[in-house]
Design an enzyme around this catalytic site. Structure first.
Site, PDB file in Angstrom:
ATOM      1  N   HIS A 165     -30.687 -16.834  21.727  1.00 20.14           N
ATOM      2  CA  HIS A 165     -29.697 -16.779  22.799  1.00 20.14           C
ATOM      3  C   HIS A 165     -29.072 -18.140  23.120  1.00 20.14           C
ATOM      4  O   HIS A 165     -28.243 -18.242  24.018  1.00 20.14           O
ATOM      5  CB  HIS A 165     -30.333 -16.213  24.071  1.00 20.14           C
ATOM      6  N   HIS A 186       0.841  -1.194   0.000  1.00 24.03           N
ATOM      7  CA  HIS A 186       0.000   0.000   0.000  1.00 24.03           C
ATOM      8  C   HIS A 186       0.883   1.254   0.000  1.00 24.03           C
ATOM      9  O   HIS A 186       1.289   1.726   1.067  1.00 24.03           O
ATOM     10  CB  HIS A 186      -0.907  -0.004   1.225  1.00 24.03           C
ATOM     11  N   GLU A 240     -19.586  -5.646  23.073  1.00 31.04           N
ATOM     12  CA  GLU A 240     -18.820  -6.891  23.137  1.00 31.04           C
ATOM     13  C   GLU A 240     -17.547  -6.853  22.297  1.00 31.04           C
ATOM     14  O   GLU A 240     -16.488  -7.301  22.742  1.00 31.04           O
ATOM     15  CB  GLU A 240     -19.688  -8.073  22.678  1.00 31.04           C
ATOM     16  N   HIS A 300      -4.152   3.207  -3.336  1.00 29.57           N
ATOM     17  CA  HIS A 300      -4.276   2.493  -2.061  1.00 29.57           C
ATOM     18  C   HIS A 300      -3.501   1.182  -1.999  1.00 29.57           C
ATOM     19  O   HIS A 300      -2.558   1.065  -1.212  1.00 29.57           O
ATOM     20  CB  HIS A 300      -5.751   2.218  -1.742  1.00 29.57           C
TER      21      HIS A 300
END
Length: 661
Positions: free
Chosen positions: A471, A27, A409, A261
């Site tokens: 769940h 890059h 999380e 890039h």
């Protein structure tokens, strides 16, 4: 800009693009655009000693935009780290020290493995938390022995990622004033201008998070960058984001385009870029003598900074010998834990869930290990991850060890990794097992880096019941076992849970995932010695057949008790089966072939039992058909009802055993 500054920045630019060009991969746009930011940070601000990269009181630098690794390697080379020109020339090659993205433990000066966008940002937040926490615990009046900054460079891509947003929000809430991030605002992503997908006011968003937001309109004006970073240092109650307008592929024919890039410039474009900058066209990997001399002259100052820091630590040790000894032990990371003492916790307990057992063990460990810190993603009471009597780390209270991550999380996982990388801590974080999907990238990177992060996952099966299939984890346990170098432990009872925690704390160079039950399970107190000896081997003979064994029942977690109950009834019919508990597959795979054959004799049929997908167990049973498991989603009903309806009954196990004989 001084002449030496301009020359050093050009050196960084062209060392980097030469490396990309030679590798035919990489890059180039990032180093061309961001070199002034990298140089300014390392030349004017970052405290480091290239001769001792592990000096603890150094500043931390995280390149969240890991695809720009060539620029970091060039900077580390000029700064005097053990990274030679020959290493730069081996960029992205087999067994080189200059991998395609920065890798922790491979390259001196690299503080974290980055590349997955947004991860470095969140790990930097963890490092800043660790610095604040450790400083509050050990610094005394006149003795700021822990006193360093966390710096980073991030990109448009980083700030689009949810993990960075989660971490930034928490960093603002916690007022992490010693965290300073430079934002490479080049307005280009792989698919084109950021206008196509990213039009928000990033500065306003970060201000709303509670950050100080500063702006630099031109990356080439390093005096302004210096001024803004200094403002960041002066703001002690807020983290700082310095938004710097950069130009990807600066000075090249591909400037300000997505084409700059992710691929080499090509020989013609590179020549034009060097010509535009007045750089020699007939040399590659060129370092002007004045640049080499300039950075070499800084080595003495770097060593002096470390010497001053260590002199202060020596004086502190005389005044506070107990604290100094404790801090030294924490920085070494070695711990000693008596398993018998942990097992004794449950000597009078007949039945408890492994999540509750984990909570009890955690209280004991917290008393023994001052470096054990952590919390939960807003599920502390349910995960049993709170440390009783411990205060919460906050903007108002730094001398604390309990962390409230909020419902974040993914950021929690990366922040734990950042705390572990910083050193001085054993970090843990909890949530439900089904939500490990939010955290999987963090677990993978912890395993890749080989760091001691502990992930506590409760509610580990369909037995959690009424919350239903959204769940109830089905595939999560097996999917975590697929991650190399992650120790996944699904204990069968409180005793195995205690042993699992001990292993997690002792695993200095490996992360651990603890998979824990919501439902209560019998404690195997009649088998304490067997459990104590067996868990560390990953699998062990928990209960041998009373007569000659005709079959082996394998199980993990709560299903071990189902196997034991089936063994008892089969014995009454004169059918002998061995019950093997397998809390940790990866530990078992490390055992000698002789042990494996002894435990799982090739001449005996095997039946595995686990409340999850059957895929994978065939490595031990010989066929997936010899597995009692679940290959569909769960259902909403009381846990024992769901367990029964899905075939986890003694009668079903007995039936399947008889079919194998």
């Amino acid at each position: 800009m001084k002449t030496i500054d301009r020359t050093a920045i050009s050196t960084l630019r062209f060392l980097s693009v030469d490396a990309v060009e030679k590798a035919k991969s990489g890059h180039p746009g990032f180093p061309l655009g961001v070199a002034p930011l990298m140089y300014t940070l390392w030349d004017k601000f970052i405290s480091y000693n290239p001769k001792d990269p592990a000096w603890f009181n150094r500043d931390r630098f995280v390149l969240s935009s890991g695809h720009g690794s060539a620029l970091l390697y060039s900077m580390l080379h000029l700064a005097g780290f053990d990274l030679s020109l020959a290493d730069l020339k081996e960029f992205r090659q087999w067994e080189s020290k200059t991998a395609g993205h920065p890798e922790y433990g491979m390259t001196p000066g690299v503080e974290a493995s980055t590349g997955p966008i947004g991860h470095g940002f969140a790990m930097a937040v963890g490092m800043a938390i660790a610095e604040e926490m450790l400083a509050a615990q050990y610094n005394r009046d006149g003795f700021k022995i822990i006193d360093h900054y966390t710096y980073g460079i991030c990109s448009d891509g980083d700030l689009m990622e949810g993990v960075a947003s989660e971490a930034a929000s928490l960093a603002g809430t916690l007022a992490l004033g010693k965290l300073i991030m430079l934002y490479d605002d080049n307005k280009i992503t792989i698919e084109g201008n950021t206008e196509i997908a990213f039009r928000e006011d990033v500065g306003a968003r970060f201000a709303a998070y509670g950050w100080q937001v500063l702006r630099v309109d031109n990356a080439e004006e390093i005096d302004v960058i210096v001024e803004k970073i200094a403002e960041g240092q002066a703001e002690t109650n807020k983290p700082t984001l310095v938004i710097v307008r950069t130009h990807i592929g600066w000075g090249s024919p591909k400037q300000d385009s997505a084409a700059a890039h992710g691929e080499p410039l090509g020989s013609d474009a590179l020549a034009k870029t060097k010509e535009q900058a007045g750089w020699p066209l007939d040399q590659t990997f060129f370092v002007p003598e004045e640049v080499h001399t300039y950075f070499e002259a800084k080595h003495e100052l770097c060593a002096q900074k470390q010497a001053v820091s260590e002199e202060l630590l020596a004086a502190y040790t005389k005044c506070y010998p107990k604290e100094a000894a404790e801090l030294s032990a924490r920085l070494q990371g070695d711990v000693a834990l008596d398993l018998d003492s942990l097992l004794e916790t449950f000597a009078k307990t007949a039945k408890t869930s492994t999540r509750e057992a984990s909570g009890e063990v955690l209280q004991k460990l917290a008393a023994l290990l001052p470096g054990l810190v952590g919390g939960s993603a807003d599920l502390g009471p349910s995960n049993k991850t709170d440390i009783k009597g411990a205060s919460c780390f906050s903007a108002e209270n730094r001398n604390a060890r309990l962390l409230h991550f909020g419902v974040r999380e993914h950021a929690m996982g990366k922040i734990l990794n950042g705390i572990a990388l910083h050193g001085g801590f054993i970090p843990y974080g909890g949530t439900f097992l089904v939500f490990s999907d939010f955290m999987r990238p963090a677990l993978r990177m912890a395993a890749l880096m080989g760091i001691r992060s502990i992930f506590v996952f409760t509610h580990d099966s369909i037995a959690l019941g009424e919350d239903g299939p959204t769940h109830q984890p089905i595939e999560q346990t097996m999917s975590l076992r697929l991650i190399p170098e992650l120790c996944v432990m699904r204990p069968a009872d409180a005793l195995e849970t205690a042993a699992a925690w001990q292993i997690a704390c002792l695993n200095k160079h490996k992360p651990t995932a603890l998979l824990l039950s919501r439902q209560k399970l019998p404690v195997l107190n009649d088998k304490v010695a067997v459990v104590a000896k067996g868990v560390a081997r990953g699998a062990y003979l928990l209960s041998p057949a009373a007569t000659d064994a005709t079959c082996v029942l394998l199980a993990a977690g709560s299903e071990v008790h189902l196997a034991l109950a089936a063994q008892e009834e089969l014995a009454q019919e004169g059918i002998g089966v061995n019950v093997v508990s397998m809390p940790a597959w990866d530990l078992f795979e490390q055992q000698a072939p002789e042990y494996k054959e002894q435990l799982l004799p090739s001449n005996l049929p095997k039946l595995a039992i686990e409340a999850g997908v059957t895929l994978g167990w065939s490595r031990y049973t010989g066929t997936e058909a010899n597995v009692i498991g679940i290959n569909k989603f769960g259902a909403s009903a009381p846990g024992d009802v769901v367990y029964e309806k899905y075939g986890f009954t003694v009668e079903h196990v007995i039936k399947r055993v008889k079919e194998l004989l």
